[in-house]
Design an enzyme around this catalytic site. Structure first.
Site, PDB file in Angstrom:
ATOM      1  N   SER A 241      18.618  34.673  33.382  1.00  0.00           N
ATOM      2  CA  SER A 241      19.302  35.822  33.991  1.00  0.00           C
ATOM      3  C   SER A 241      19.663  36.853  32.927  1.00  0.00           C
ATOM      4  O   SER A 241      20.238  36.509  31.894  1.00  0.00           O
ATOM      5  CB  SER A 241      20.568  35.368  34.720  1.00  0.00           C
ATOM      6  N   GLU A 313      24.062  39.632  30.302  1.00  0.00           N
ATOM      7  CA  GLU A 313      24.366  38.245  29.963  1.00  0.00           C
ATOM      8  C   GLU A 313      23.614  37.856  28.695  1.00  0.00           C
ATOM      9  O   GLU A 313      24.113  37.084  27.881  1.00  0.00           O
ATOM     10  CB  GLU A 313      23.952  37.329  31.119  1.00  0.00           C
TER      11      GLU A 313
END
Length: 317
Positions: A241, A313
């Site tokens: 992600s 992230e």
């Protein structure tokens, strides 16, 4: 560079380290991106890890700590300093506390998937959701990794770490010392830990697990691995992600990116995965620059169209 040559000699003459010079770093990252770095040092013990940190600190040498290399986009120019790799610090120890409670004490370089497999083999439950999670327990703890609604903060009991402290009697000198953190859920936040953006370095993690007679524990763990495979995490080099999910948005980031028609969009060799809006893949010899530009473009479009600020992230070095 002269200073680095001297540092390399310090490590080379010691049997406490494995030392590599002029390393192609792309091989050490899941994104398969990264330039050449002059010196990679792999401590063989936790004491050697502490010693390495202090040698580098005392000699004012820049250093980068590398775990599994699965959440990082490493610079095309490499790193003008020392990469400290935890790959050799991968021990796992089962410790029984009472009839119903065990901990797995794992060194920072132990891969999360290996830890889960170890637990399953020992009929210990509590970590199945992390099956297939790439990366080490040190890195997972640093960022409070979250998998299928289970966070590291939910299962971490104690964490040993090194912290940079001022040397007594010398206000200008700093060195690392070993400390222990007894985990409290209040210390952690979503994708954030007591170690994020600090000088603290995770050394080992104790995970809480319980014995079980459930014969389906293996199948349960594998179901999480299967879902990762089906989401396409392993089709191309990537870092999983790219953006954090923000529950204020009302929907996952991948869905937002998808609805804006960005899936499949590419810059250079980097591409938003055609099958998942929150994964960027190294489609064809992507550079770190390609990935960075694609991340910034995605953030710009989401901000302009919906008004949300996406937060990465993945980490850029």
């Amino acid at each position: 560079m002269n200073n680095l040559r001297e540092i390399a000699q310090k490590f080379n003459i010691s049997e406490e380290f494995a030392v590599y010079e002029n390393v192609e770093m792309a091989r050490r990252f899941s994104f398969k991106i990264g330039g050449i770095t002059p010196l990679v040092v792999e401590p063989l013990t936790e004491d050697a890890f502490l010693k390495a940190l202090n040698i580098l600190t005392e000699n004012h040498v820049p250093y980068f700590i590398l775990g599994g290399g699965t959440n990082i986009v490493f610079s095309d120019n490499g790193f003008d300093g020392v990469v400290l790799s935890t790959v050799k610090l991968n021990g796992i120890e089962k410790i029984q506390q009472d009839d119903q409670n065990f901990v797995l004490k794992c060194q920072c370089g132990a891969m999360m998937n290996t830890i889960v497999n170890y637990a399953v083999k020992e009929n210990l439950t509590g970590l199945e959701q992390f099956c297939g999670l790439p990366g080490t327990c040190g890195g997972a703890s640093y960022m409070n990794a979250r998998c299928f609604n289970l966070e590291i903060s939910d299962v971490a009991a104690r964490i040993d770490y090194f912290e940079k402290m001022q040397t007594p009697g010398n206000s200008a000198k700093y060195g690392y010392v070993r400390k222990t953190l007894v985990s409290d859920k209040k210390m952690w936040r979503y994708k954030n830990s007591p170690f994020t953006d600090t000088d603290r370095v995770v050394v080992s993690v104790e995970f809480m697990v319980k014995p079980t007679q459930d014969s389906t524990i293996y199948e349960t763990a594998q179901s999480y691995m299967k879902e990762r495979v089906e989401k396409g995490h392993f089709k191309f080099p990537c870092a999983g992600s790219v953006f954090k999910n923000n529950h204020d948005f009302g929907k996952p980031t991948g869905q937002i990116v998808d609805e804006l028609g960005l899936k499949g969009y590419s810059i250079g060799g980097a591409q938003i995965a055609p099958w998942h809006g929150n994964i960027i893949i190294n489609r064809e010899n992507a550079s770190a620059k390609d990935v960075k530009e694609l991340v910034e473009y995605t953030k710009k479009v989401v901000k302009e169209k919906i008004g949300f600020n996406l937060e990465e992230e993945i980490l850029f070095y």
